[in-house]
Design a protein around this motif. Structure first.
Motif: not given
Length: 377
Positions: A144-170
């Motif tokens: 696990v490299i990232w965890r939402q803190t604090p937790g809780g809440g309902g739906g609408q989590p998002g969670g979409i991943i996109a790498f930058d064109p150079k591949g250095d960050t996300l």
């Protein structure tokens, strides 16, 4: 083309200091009558949520209840082992998946999910090595490299991943978890687009890196329910998000900008109560395209391929509410507008482009179809 009413709206927004926005409503764009593709159902899954292509043309498909499959283009499925337990209910569960930019060398895949937490759940971003041997497939060295803190809440989590064109960050989209006010709380990992190093740490060139924590990771804020995040061929980052009752948005993502939710919207509360429009608060970034009534956008990819050369550079978006595939084109100034809407009579959850240029879709259903689109003969 925009109707006269839409053109008047664009002018009105411009006079309020807003970025010009095209509004799509029921009178603007009828469903395209002739589909330029043939539809082939390849396989079926239990509520599939995301798909992604490996360099060799095989697919990874996630199921919201908590499974990941390795799938050939002929539809042969192999279940992948060692997937963590997820909190699957409503909009939550196993979400996006994306091979690392250097997958051919590292075999790393990144994926997001909502995990059980005391008193609720939380969004998680993880990575693991896809280990293939002797007919087996497993996620090894899972971290696990990232965890939402604090937790809780309902739906609408998002969670979409996109790498930058150079591949250095996300970049990671995080929804408001049905707690709207948190989208404007700089200490809450909700209603944000985050920029992370590939190991989950904070890039030192982030705008507020020195502040650490969520501040340091935040790229943009003021988002509601973002289920599409992708880089265009020119390197610009685009995000779409579901509005409330009206006002689905397509936004150009630019660092440090605040997109206004829940203080402004081009939709209203489900109760019918009005929400101030973007034109009333020029300090917030306005969408360059929005939909009334909603399409419920899900999945976003920019087309590049040989099969549909007329689509090169266009954004392809799944429509849950409208059960369609939507194509958005861009003019010479980078202004988006809906170009086509093809009714597929299925809630389209995600869109991907294969190495050969075919377009692949998944249906939000159980069973949900895996679909391949190729040019009509």
């Amino acid at each position: 083309m925009l109707t006269a009413a839409s053109a008047a709206l664009v002018l009105a927004l411009a006079t309020h200091g807003q970025t010009n926005a095209a509004s799509i409503n029921a009178g603007n764009h009828a469903t395209s009558a002739t589909q330029p593709f043939q539809v082939q159902v390849i396989s079926q899954f239990d509520t599939p949520w995301a798909l992604a292509f490996l360099p060799d043309g095989r697919l990874l498909v996630t199921e919201k209840p908590g499974s990941i499959y390795l799938v050939t283009q002929s539809g042969q499925k192999q279940k992948i082992g060692n997937v963590p337990r997820v909190a699957a209910s409503g909009q939550n569960g196993l979400l996006d998946i994306a091979p690392a930019p250097d997958f051919a060398r590292s075999s790393l895949v990144y994926f997001s999910y909502v995990e059980p937490d005391t008193g609720g759940s939380r969004l998680v971003l993880a990575r693991a090595r896809l280990a293939l041997s002797s007919g087996s497939a497993n996620l090894d060295d899972l971290r696990v490299i990232w965890r939402q803190t604090p937790g809780g809440g309902g739906g609408q989590p998002g969670g979409i991943i996109a790498f930058d064109p150079k591949g250095d960050t996300l970049f990671l989209s995080v929804g408001d978890r049905m707690q709207p006010a948190t989208a404007q709380d700089e200490k809450q990992a909700r209603g944000k687009v985050l920029r992370l190093n590939l190991d989950g740490s904070t890039p030192q060139d982030n705008p507020n890196a020195a502040k650490g924590g969520i501040d340091g990771q935040t790229w943009t804020t003021g988002h509601r329910n973002p289920y599409g995040l992708a880089f265009a061929p020119d390197g610009k980052l685009w995000l779409h998000e579901m509005g409330p009752k009206g006002g689905d948005e397509l936004n150009l993502i630019e660092k440090t900008k605040n997109y206004g939710w829940p203080l402004v919207s081009n939709g209203d509360e489900y109760s019918g109560a009005p929400i101030p429009r973007h034109s009333t608060r020029p300090e917030f970034a306005a969408p360059l395209l929005y939909w009334n009534p909603v399409i419920a956008p899900a999945g976003l990819v920019f087309y590049k391929g040989a099969m549909f050369p007329q689509w090169n550079g266009s954004a392809l978006i799944g429509g849950l509410r409208v059960q369609s595939l939507v194509r958005v084109s861009f003019d010479s100034q980078g202004q988006p507008d809906e170009a086509d809407r093809w009714n597929l009579k299925a809630r389209i959850r995600d869109v991907a482009v294969a190495p050969d240029g075919a377009v692949w879709l998944i249906e939000d259903n159980n069973p949900g179809k895996l679909i391949r689109l190729t040019p009509r003969q």
